[in-house]
Design a protein around this motif. Structure first.
Motif, short mmCIF file in Angstrom:
data_model
loop_
_atom_site.label_atom_id
_atom_site.label_comp_id
_atom_site.label_asym_id
_atom_site.label_seq_id
_atom_site.Cartn_x
_atom_site.Cartn_y
_atom_site.Cartn_z
N ALA A 140 -22.54 -38.03 7.85
CA ALA A 140 -22.56 -39.19 6.97
C ALA A 140 -23.98 -39.67 6.66
CB ALA A 140 -21.74 -40.32 7.60
N THR A 141 -24.85 -39.65 7.67
CA THR A 141 -26.24 -40.06 7.47
C THR A 141 -26.95 -39.14 6.49
OG1 THR A 141 -26.36 -41.03 9.68
CG2 THR A 141 -28.46 -40.45 8.64
N ILE A 142 -26.78 -37.85 6.66
CA ILE A 142 -27.42 -36.89 5.75
C ILE A 142 -26.82 -37.02 4.36
CG2 ILE A 142 -27.85 -34.43 5.29
CD1 ILE A 142 -29.53 -35.66 7.60
N ALA A 143 -25.52 -37.32 4.27
CA ALA A 143 -24.90 -37.53 2.95
C ALA A 143 -25.57 -38.68 2.22
CB ALA A 143 -23.40 -37.79 3.12
N ARG A 144 -25.84 -39.77 2.95
CA ARG A 144 -26.53 -40.91 2.34
C ARG A 144 -27.91 -40.49 1.85
NH1 ARG A 144 -24.65 -44.53 -0.11
NH2 ARG A 144 -23.26 -45.18 1.56
N THR A 145 -28.64 -39.72 2.66
CA THR A 145 -29.98 -39.25 2.28
C THR A 145 -29.92 -38.36 1.06
OG1 THR A 145 -30.72 -39.40 4.58
CG2 THR A 145 -32.01 -37.99 3.10
N VAL A 146 -29.00 -37.39 1.05
CA VAL A 146 -28.87 -36.47 -0.09
C VAL A 146 -28.50 -37.26 -1.35
CG1 VAL A 146 -27.52 -34.55 -1.04
CG2 VAL A 146 -28.32 -34.46 1.34
N LEU A 168 -23.09 -42.93 -3.99
CA LEU A 168 -22.15 -42.68 -2.90
C LEU A 168 -21.72 -44.05 -2.40
CD1 LEU A 168 -20.75 -40.76 -0.88
CD2 LEU A 168 -22.84 -40.88 0.51
N ARG A 169 -20.50 -44.44 -2.78
CA ARG A 169 -20.01 -45.78 -2.40
C ARG A 169 -19.60 -45.83 -0.95
NH1 ARG A 169 -18.29 -44.98 -7.66
NH2 ARG A 169 -16.36 -44.00 -6.96
N GLY A 170 -19.16 -44.72 -0.42
CA GLY A 170 -18.74 -44.68 0.97
C GLY A 170 -18.24 -43.29 1.33
N MET A 171 -17.97 -43.12 2.62
CA MET A 171 -17.56 -41.81 3.10
C MET A 171 -16.90 -41.97 4.46
SD MET A 171 -20.13 -38.59 3.39
CE MET A 171 -19.60 -36.96 3.77
N GLU A 172 -15.83 -41.25 4.65
CA GLU A 172 -15.21 -41.16 5.97
C GLU A 172 -15.33 -39.71 6.42
OE1 GLU A 172 -11.04 -41.96 8.38
OE2 GLU A 172 -10.95 -41.64 6.21
N VAL A 173 -15.86 -39.52 7.61
CA VAL A 173 -16.02 -38.18 8.17
C VAL A 173 -15.24 -38.10 9.47
CG1 VAL A 173 -17.64 -36.41 8.96
CG2 VAL A 173 -18.34 -38.01 7.16
N ILE A 174 -14.34 -37.16 9.54
CA ILE A 174 -13.56 -36.93 10.76
C ILE A 174 -14.00 -35.60 11.34
CG2 ILE A 174 -11.25 -36.56 11.72
CD1 ILE A 174 -10.17 -38.21 9.32
N ALA A 175 -14.39 -35.62 12.61
CA ALA A 175 -14.72 -34.38 13.33
C ALA A 175 -13.73 -34.26 14.47
CB ALA A 175 -16.15 -34.42 13.86
N GLU A 176 -13.09 -33.12 14.56
CA GLU A 176 -12.17 -32.89 15.67
C GLU A 176 -12.40 -31.50 16.22
OE1 GLU A 176 -8.10 -33.41 14.48
OE2 GLU A 176 -8.06 -31.53 13.39
#
Length: 144
Positions: free
Chosen positions: A57-63, A71-79
């Motif tokens: 998510a942090t890198i997405a904001r930077t990119v 980029l209004r928002g993002m949900e990232v699920i890691a499993e």
């Protein structure tokens, strides 16, 4: 560009509770009560997956900022899925860590699904946590 060193010192007392002070942020790792912990924080594996999600998510904001994308928002699920036998000291043919880590992202931006998939690919290629998991990094351990 010179290499950057990132360092964290963690302390454990007479229970499973492990604490660290990271740049003034107090962090706690623990085990659930049914695993003889005090349930004062996430487990190391949960925190590891949070690190993966957070880094993506942090890198997405930077990119997005670099590419001037809204980029209004993002949900990232890691499993991840693992066989706990190894960490419990039981014989197993499986490795001790996660067999696979799956990342799923919901991206709130004015992009087509194909553009979102390409964006996520670019982000994951630049994410250091993703890179450290995808490629092997030398880990050296020693007594302090």
């Amino acid at each position: 560009m010179p290499n950057k060193v990132v360092s964290v010192s963690a302390t454990m007392g007479n229970s499973y509770t492990i604490t660290a002070d990271v740049r003034g942020h107090h962090l706690t790792i623990d085990q659930p009560q049914n695993a003889r912990g005090n349930n004062e924080g996430p487990t190391p594996l949960e925190l590891f997956l949070f690190s993966m999600s957070g880094c993506v998510a942090t890198i997405a904001r930077t990119v997005a900022m670099q590419e001037r994308l809204e980029l209004r928002g993002m949900e990232v699920i890691a499993e991840g899925e693992l066989n706990p036998a190894g960490l419990l000291g039981k014989p197993t043919e499986d490795r001790t860590g996660f067999q696979q880590i799956r990342i799923s992202a919901t991206i709130d931006a004015d992009m087509t699904d194909a553009e979102k998939a390409e964006f996520l690919d670019r982000v994951c290629d630049r994410c250091p946590v993703h890179d450290n998991v995808k490629l092997s990094s030398e880990v050296v351990h020693q007594l302090g």
